[in-house]
Scaffold this motif. Structure first.
Motif, PDB file in Angstrom:
ATOM      1  N   SER A   1       0.842  -1.208   0.000  1.00 31.86           N
ATOM      2  CA  SER A   1       0.000   0.000   0.000  1.00 31.86           C
ATOM      3  C   SER A   1       0.875   1.256   0.000  1.00 31.86           C
ATOM      4  O   SER A   1       0.525   2.267  -0.616  1.00 31.86           O
ATOM      5  CB  SER A   1      -0.949   0.009   1.196  1.00 31.86           C
ATOM      6  N   LYS A   2       2.028   1.196   0.656  1.00 35.11           N
ATOM      7  CA  LYS A   2       2.971   2.326   0.624  1.00 35.11           C
ATOM      8  C   LYS A   2       3.485   2.546  -0.798  1.00 35.11           C
ATOM      9  O   LYS A   2       3.559   3.671  -1.279  1.00 35.11           O
ATOM     10  CB  LYS A   2       4.155   2.078   1.555  1.00 35.11           C
ATOM     11  N   PHE A   3       3.864   1.434  -1.482  1.00 35.38           N
ATOM     12  CA  PHE A   3       4.318   1.550  -2.869  1.00 35.38           C
ATOM     13  C   PHE A   3       3.223   2.127  -3.755  1.00 35.38           C
ATOM     14  O   PHE A   3       3.482   2.924  -4.645  1.00 35.38           O
ATOM     15  CB  PHE A   3       4.771   0.199  -3.410  1.00 35.38           C
TER      16      PHE A   3
ATOM     17  N   GLY B   1       3.756   9.993  -7.114  1.00 33.25           N
ATOM     18  CA  GLY B   1       4.932  10.313  -7.898  1.00 33.25           C
ATOM     19  C   GLY B   1       4.750  10.240  -9.393  1.00 33.25           C
ATOM     20  O   GLY B   1       5.546  10.784 -10.153  1.00 33.25           O
ATOM     21  N   PHE B   2       3.689   9.585  -9.856  1.00 30.24           N
ATOM     22  CA  PHE B   2       3.516   9.395 -11.289  1.00 30.24           C
ATOM     23  C   PHE B   2       3.277  10.719 -12.003  1.00 30.24           C
ATOM     24  O   PHE B   2       3.875  10.988 -13.042  1.00 30.24           O
ATOM     25  CB  PHE B   2       2.363   8.418 -11.549  1.00 30.24           C
ATOM     26  N   SER B   3       2.431  11.567 -11.434  1.00 30.20           N
ATOM     27  CA  SER B   3       2.178  12.862 -12.067  1.00 30.20           C
ATOM     28  C   SER B   3       3.420  13.746 -12.007  1.00 30.20           C
ATOM     29  O   SER B   3       3.716  14.482 -12.954  1.00 30.20           O
ATOM     30  CB  SER B   3       1.001  13.562 -11.402  1.00 30.20           C
ATOM     31  N   THR B   4       4.151  13.680 -10.932  1.00 33.32           N
ATOM     32  CA  THR B   4       5.388  14.441 -10.813  1.00 33.32           C
ATOM     33  C   THR B   4       6.401  13.982 -11.856  1.00 33.32           C
ATOM     34  O   THR B   4       7.124  14.806 -12.428  1.00 33.32           O
ATOM     35  CB  THR B   4       5.976  14.270  -9.405  1.00 33.32           C
ATOM     36  N   PHE B   5       6.425  12.685 -12.128  1.00 31.89           N
ATOM     37  CA  PHE B   5       7.318  12.141 -13.141  1.00 31.89           C
ATOM     38  C   PHE B   5       7.016  12.764 -14.501  1.00 31.89           C
ATOM     39  O   PHE B   5       7.918  13.190 -15.225  1.00 31.89           O
ATOM     40  CB  PHE B   5       7.174  10.618 -13.190  1.00 31.89           C
ATOM     41  N   PHE B   6       5.741  12.838 -14.858  1.00 36.58           N
ATOM     42  CA  PHE B   6       5.375  13.430 -16.147  1.00 36.58           C
ATOM     43  C   PHE B   6       5.730  14.906 -16.208  1.00 36.58           C
ATOM     44  O   PHE B   6       6.173  15.411 -17.239  1.00 36.58           O
ATOM     45  CB  PHE B   6       3.889  13.231 -16.438  1.00 36.58           C
ATOM     46  N   ILE B   7       5.552  15.622 -15.119  1.00 40.04           N
ATOM     47  CA  ILE B   7       5.923  17.041 -15.084  1.00 40.04           C
ATOM     48  C   ILE B   7       7.423  17.198 -15.281  1.00 40.04           C
ATOM     49  O   ILE B   7       7.880  18.074 -16.023  1.00 40.04           O
ATOM     50  CB  ILE B   7       5.453  17.680 -13.765  1.00 40.04           C
ATOM     51  N   ASP B   8       8.216  16.350 -14.629  1.00 38.41           N
ATOM     52  CA  ASP B   8       9.681  16.415 -14.782  1.00 38.41           C
ATOM     53  C   ASP B   8      10.102  16.125 -16.219  1.00 38.41           C
ATOM     54  O   ASP B   8      10.977  16.808 -16.769  1.00 38.41           O
ATOM     55  CB  ASP B   8      10.364  15.434 -13.836  1.00 38.41           C
ATOM     56  N   ILE B   9       9.479  15.139 -16.839  1.00 39.12           N
ATOM     57  CA  ILE B   9       9.798  14.818 -18.236  1.00 39.12           C
ATOM     58  C   ILE B   9       9.428  15.995 -19.139  1.00 39.12           C
ATOM     59  O   ILE B   9      10.203  16.388 -20.017  1.00 39.12           O
ATOM     60  CB  ILE B   9       9.064  13.534 -18.681  1.00 39.12           C
TER      61      ILE B   9
END
Length: 75
Positions: A35-37, A44-52
């Motif tokens: 559940s933590k993962f 973190g998934f949306s942050t990943f797209f913003i970083d890309i």
């Protein structure tokens, strides 16, 4: 002193702090690991797209800047 030696000594210093009496950080076994993962993945998934996207925009900006510079020097 070379850079690898500085990095090694820095890491060594940080690791030795864990074995002092002043250390208040404890390593504990996480509960509900999956559940933590899941929470990390969702957050973190949306942050990943913003970083890309920011990386792509930065690359495009510098490509345009270099292109203008190269065109400006053509007689």
């Amino acid at each position: 002193m070379s850079v690898p030696k500085k990095i090694f000594y820095g890491i060594l210093r940080v690791v030795t702090i864990f074995f002092t009496k002043k250390n208040t950080i404890q390593l504990v076994r996480p509960e509900n690991l999956f559940s933590k993962f899941r929470e990390i993945f969702v957050t973190g998934f949306s942050t990943f797209f913003i970083d890309i996207a920011m990386g792509v925009l930065t690359i495009l900006y510098f490509i345009c800047k270099i292109g203008r510079t190269l065109v400006a020097h053509i007689p």
